[in-house]
Design an enzyme around this catalytic site. Sequence first.
Site, PDB file in Angstrom:
ATOM      1  N   ASN A 128       6.812 -12.169   0.127  1.00 11.34           N
ATOM      2  CA  ASN A 128       5.755 -12.822   0.883  1.00 11.34           C
ATOM      3  C   ASN A 128       4.845 -13.694   0.016  1.00 11.34           C
ATOM      4  OD1 ASN A 128       3.931 -13.138   3.296  1.00 11.34           O
ATOM      5  ND2 ASN A 128       2.514 -12.064   1.920  1.00 11.34           N
ATOM      6  N   TYR A 144       4.839 -27.343  -0.699  1.00  9.83           N
ATOM      7  CA  TYR A 144       4.903 -26.085   0.048  1.00  9.83           C
ATOM      8  C   TYR A 144       6.050 -26.129   1.062  1.00  9.83           C
ATOM      9  CZ  TYR A 144       3.391 -22.430   3.336  1.00  9.83           C
ATOM     10  OH  TYR A 144       3.335 -21.343   4.167  1.00  9.83           O
ATOM     11  N   LYS A 172       9.517 -23.866   1.048  1.00 10.20           N
ATOM     12  CA  LYS A 172       9.835 -22.994   2.176  1.00 10.20           C
ATOM     13  C   LYS A 172      11.175 -23.372   2.809  1.00 10.20           C
ATOM     14  CE  LYS A 172       6.230 -20.270   2.144  1.00 10.20           C
ATOM     15  NZ  LYS A 172       6.382 -18.867   1.691  1.00 10.20           N
TER      16      LYS A 172
END
Length: 260
Positions: free
Chosen positions: A100, A161, A165
């Site tokens: 996470n 980011y 991802k």
Amino acid sequence: MDTGRTAAGHGATLAGRRVAIAGGSKGIGRCIALAFAGAGASVSVCARGQQGLAALARDAQDQGTPLHTHAADLSGLEQIGGWLENAAEALGGIDVLVNNATGYGMADDEDGWAASLQVDLMAAVRASRLALPWLRASTDACILNLSSIAAQQPRPGAAPYAAAKAALSHYTTSQALALAQYRIRVNAIAPGSIEFEDGLWDRRRVDDPALYHGTLAKIPFGRFGRPEEIAHAALFLCSPLAGWITGHVLNVDGGQVLMG
């Protein structure tokens, strides 16, 4: 907080499971950790900040489900390995790994790209590889990666980011195929815009109200998501209820991606 107990009451029990959570001291990770502990799992949480981990440990103790914590910088291979060794010793093994951690690399510069690639992507790759001996020894092992709907929607800003991802989502499917021979399931959750105290959207509500309300207008359910709703999905995907699910990236976003 009764997140884990509620989910457990609907069959997503994790009693006896040994769960290692990378990046779990606040927000989504914190809720996942408390939910897993509440569902009967033995939990180890790693994060960079000792203060956040101490607060998490107090909250877990208050709900009657103490957990193990370990402070480490997840951008480094050695510290990830040290945490997993520590976690496996404390828990007696590892059945579930939850990746996470995020570096929140938003700026399109060297620092932004380094933060996203080293933490959002490579920390998950390294932790998964290093945890493999314990996962292979488990009779019901799985890995859960936390991706984002940002991986699916091009938008101005946050390129590092989103790219990291997107790579993590693809890695999830590749990893699922590679580890199927060991009966290790691998899935991911792609959260939409999640709001919690002192989180990204909580700060943007004050600092950039135009962006906040513009994003809210694009969520069909008419509200931002809550960390507990990601924790519910995590409990399901890591429970026996999802025993035939692998290689899946689950959007938990109130239909946000449907609006483009």
